[in-house]
Design a protein around this motif. Structure first.
Motif, PDB file in Angstrom:
ATOM      1  N   THR A   3       0.701  -1.410  -0.174  1.00 29.23           N
ATOM      2  CA  THR A   3      -0.090  -0.107   0.095  1.00 29.23           C
ATOM      3  C   THR A   3       0.858   1.275  -0.005  1.00 29.23           C
ATOM      4  OG1 THR A   3      -1.743  -1.150   1.277  1.00 29.23           O
ATOM      5  CG2 THR A   3      -1.593   1.349   1.275  1.00 29.23           C
ATOM      6  N   LEU A   4       0.642   2.440  -0.988  1.00 36.76           N
ATOM      7  CA  LEU A   4       1.249   3.300  -0.949  1.00 36.76           C
ATOM      8  C   LEU A   4       0.462   4.514  -0.276  1.00 36.76           C
ATOM      9  CD1 LEU A   4       3.546   5.368  -2.350  1.00 36.76           C
ATOM     10  CD2 LEU A   4       2.149   5.296  -4.371  1.00 36.76           C
ATOM     11  N   TYR A  21      -7.746  -1.068   5.746  1.00 37.18           N
ATOM     12  CA  TYR A  21      -9.166  -0.393   5.331  1.00 37.18           C
ATOM     13  C   TYR A  21      -8.757   0.851   4.471  1.00 37.18           C
ATOM     14  CZ  TYR A  21      -7.116   2.369   9.235  1.00 37.18           C
ATOM     15  OH  TYR A  21      -6.243   3.217   9.845  1.00 37.18           O
ATOM     16  N   ALA A  22      -9.731   1.270   3.804  1.00 33.88           N
ATOM     17  CA  ALA A  22      -9.549   2.451   2.890  1.00 33.88           C
ATOM     18  C   ALA A  22      -9.227   3.729   3.461  1.00 33.88           C
ATOM     19  CB  ALA A  22     -10.630   2.607   1.949  1.00 33.88           C
ATOM     20  N   GLU A  23      -8.294   4.370   2.932  1.00 31.75           N
ATOM     21  CA  GLU A  23      -8.086   5.796   3.697  1.00 31.75           C
ATOM     22  C   GLU A  23      -7.779   6.814   2.376  1.00 31.75           C
ATOM     23  OE1 GLU A  23      -4.739   7.506   6.760  1.00 31.75           O
ATOM     24  OE2 GLU A  23      -5.564   5.417   7.207  1.00 31.75           O
ATOM     25  N   ASP A  28      -3.150   0.596  -3.283  1.00 33.59           N
ATOM     26  CA  ASP A  28      -2.635  -0.511  -3.254  1.00 33.59           C
ATOM     27  C   ASP A  28      -1.945  -0.885  -4.514  1.00 33.59           C
ATOM     28  OD1 ASP A  28      -3.665  -1.097  -0.907  1.00 33.59           O
ATOM     29  OD2 ASP A  28      -5.513  -2.122  -1.577  1.00 33.59           O
ATOM     30  N   LEU A  29      -0.573  -1.267  -4.532  1.00 35.07           N
ATOM     31  CA  LEU A  29       0.149  -1.741  -5.754  1.00 35.07           C
ATOM     32  C   LEU A  29       0.707  -2.918  -5.812  1.00 35.07           C
ATOM     33  CD1 LEU A  29       2.708   1.419  -5.494  1.00 35.07           C
ATOM     34  CD2 LEU A  29       0.614   1.231  -6.762  1.00 35.07           C
TER      35      LEU A  29
END
Length: 113
Positions: A3-4, A21-23, A28-29
């Protein structure tokens, strides 16, 4: 997978394990893109330690799966009563329960005799 996360105020990009969780400002890479990441001039990249093996499913994953099954089980009741069937292509509609006992969205098939 990684995750970047961008921190614009600090001109920093943080590359670490997948986020749970999404922020905002998180992406995501895949491994290829995580390995070839470049940032604008003047920015810093912090690469956090990545786990050697991917984490297996945990208790939260099991709870999420159980919730998805409960939600799916609630849908056939509305479908059988004729609600929500508008616009459903006949081949996508649920097959009839003639071959076995139907309970919610699950079906028990009998062995051929």
């Amino acid at each position: 997978m990684a995750t970047l996360t961008y921190v614009y105020a600090d001109s920093t990009a943080v590359l670490g394990p997948l986020a749970t969780y999404a922020e905002p400002h998180c992406y995501d890479l895949c491994d290829q893109h995580a390995g070839s990441l470049t940032v604008p001039r003047g920015w810093e990249v912090l690469r956090l330690a990545m786990p050697a093996t991917p984490a297996g499913p945990g208790p939260d994953d099991l709870v999420a799966l159980a919730d998805a099954v409960r939600q799916a089980a609630a849908r056939p009741a509305a479908a059988e009563s004729g609600q929500g069937q508008r616009g459903v292509h006949p081949t996508l509609a649920a097959p009839p329960a003639a071959e076995g006992t139907r309970r919610g969205h699950l079906r028990v098939l009998r062995e051929p005799s």
